[in-house]
Design a protein around this motif. Structure first.
Motif, mmCIF file in Angstrom:
data_model
loop_
_atom_site.group_PDB
_atom_site.id
_atom_site.type_symbol
_atom_site.label_atom_id
_atom_site.label_comp_id
_atom_site.label_asym_id
_atom_site.label_seq_id
_atom_site.Cartn_x
_atom_site.Cartn_y
_atom_site.Cartn_z
ATOM 1 N N GLN A 201 38.535 -81.848 111.654
ATOM 2 C CA GLN A 201 37.118 -81.811 110.950
ATOM 3 C C GLN A 201 36.035 -81.382 111.872
ATOM 4 O O GLN A 201 35.259 -80.397 111.561
ATOM 5 N N PHE A 202 35.871 -81.982 113.148
ATOM 6 C CA PHE A 202 34.964 -81.555 113.813
ATOM 7 C C PHE A 202 35.166 -80.045 114.427
ATOM 8 O O PHE A 202 34.295 -79.281 114.577
ATOM 9 N N LYS A 203 36.366 -79.880 114.586
ATOM 10 C CA LYS A 203 36.652 -78.307 115.077
ATOM 11 C C LYS A 203 36.495 -77.299 113.879
ATOM 12 O O LYS A 203 35.659 -76.104 114.350
ATOM 13 N N ASP A 204 36.627 -77.778 112.759
ATOM 14 C CA ASP A 204 36.304 -76.837 111.721
ATOM 15 C C ASP A 204 34.958 -76.672 111.429
ATOM 16 O O ASP A 204 34.515 -75.719 111.102
ATOM 17 N N GLU A 205 34.323 -77.639 111.448
ATOM 18 C CA GLU A 205 32.500 -77.555 111.373
ATOM 19 C C GLU A 205 32.156 -76.780 112.533
ATOM 20 O O GLU A 205 31.254 -75.864 112.329
ATOM 21 N N ALA A 206 32.686 -76.907 113.835
ATOM 22 C CA ALA A 206 32.137 -76.083 114.979
ATOM 23 C C ALA A 206 32.384 -74.675 114.612
ATOM 24 O O ALA A 206 31.572 -73.544 114.901
ATOM 25 N N ARG B 278 32.907 -73.253 111.612
ATOM 26 C CA ARG B 278 32.024 -72.498 110.740
ATOM 27 C C ARG B 278 30.564 -72.344 111.316
ATOM 28 O O ARG B 278 29.829 -71.415 110.728
ATOM 29 N N MET B 279 30.098 -73.248 112.164
ATOM 30 C CA MET B 279 28.722 -73.002 112.647
ATOM 31 C C MET B 279 28.573 -71.817 113.228
ATOM 32 O O MET B 279 27.659 -71.098 113.182
ATOM 33 N N ASP C 230 29.425 -68.712 110.455
ATOM 34 C CA ASP C 230 28.398 -68.533 109.469
ATOM 35 C C ASP C 230 26.973 -68.133 109.795
ATOM 36 O O ASP C 230 26.300 -67.625 109.322
ATOM 37 N N TYR D 79 41.335 -69.546 114.421
ATOM 38 C CA TYR D 79 40.743 -69.892 112.746
ATOM 39 C C TYR D 79 41.037 -68.282 112.482
ATOM 40 O O TYR D 79 41.652 -67.978 111.338
#
Length: 122
Positions: free
Chosen positions: A16-21, A23-24, A27, A53
């Motif tokens: 989850q942390f990796k996905d959020e990073a 995305r930052m 995006d 990704y």
């Protein structure tokens, strides 16, 4: 006495942390280095996460991965090689006996040619 220094174990990050990073990075207009500094992680780690990704979005063969070539690719490579050889032959044939190019308008007349023909210089 043989004392071994314990190596520091790199931290494990949740998916989850990796996905959020990732995305930052994707995006926003911020580069990987800025996002990594903000999250206190190494930029190489974040760069790998972003690459993974992007690779997961495009699972096709990557260039230079040693994928077998198709018959069409092999045919085009043979044709390309043949055309290169023909082009090299034609370049050699375009040279006259003095080693100068036959191209029109290039070095057609020299100063001596003009003077030798009686052309006026003034």
């Amino acid at each position: 006495m043989n004392v071994r220094k314990e190596r520091e174990v790199p931290p494990r990050y949740s998916q989850q942390f990796k996905d959020e990073a990732v995305r930052m990075v994707l995006d926003g207009p911020r580069p990987i280095t800025h996002v990594a500094a903000e999250l206190s992680i190494h930029e190489t780690s974040l760069g790998k996460w972003v690459s993974q990704y992007r690779a997961s979005l495009n699972p096709g063969p990557q260039p230079g991965t040693g994928e077998p070539k198709t018959d069409r690719e092999r045919q085009l490579e043979r044709e390309n090689q043949k055309l290169r050889e023909e082009n090299a032959f034609l370049k050699k044939a375009a040279l006259d006996s003095t080693g100068q190019s036959n191209s029109a308008g290039r070095g057609r007349f020299t100063w001596r040619d003009w003077v030798g023909r009686g052309c006026r210089t003034r």
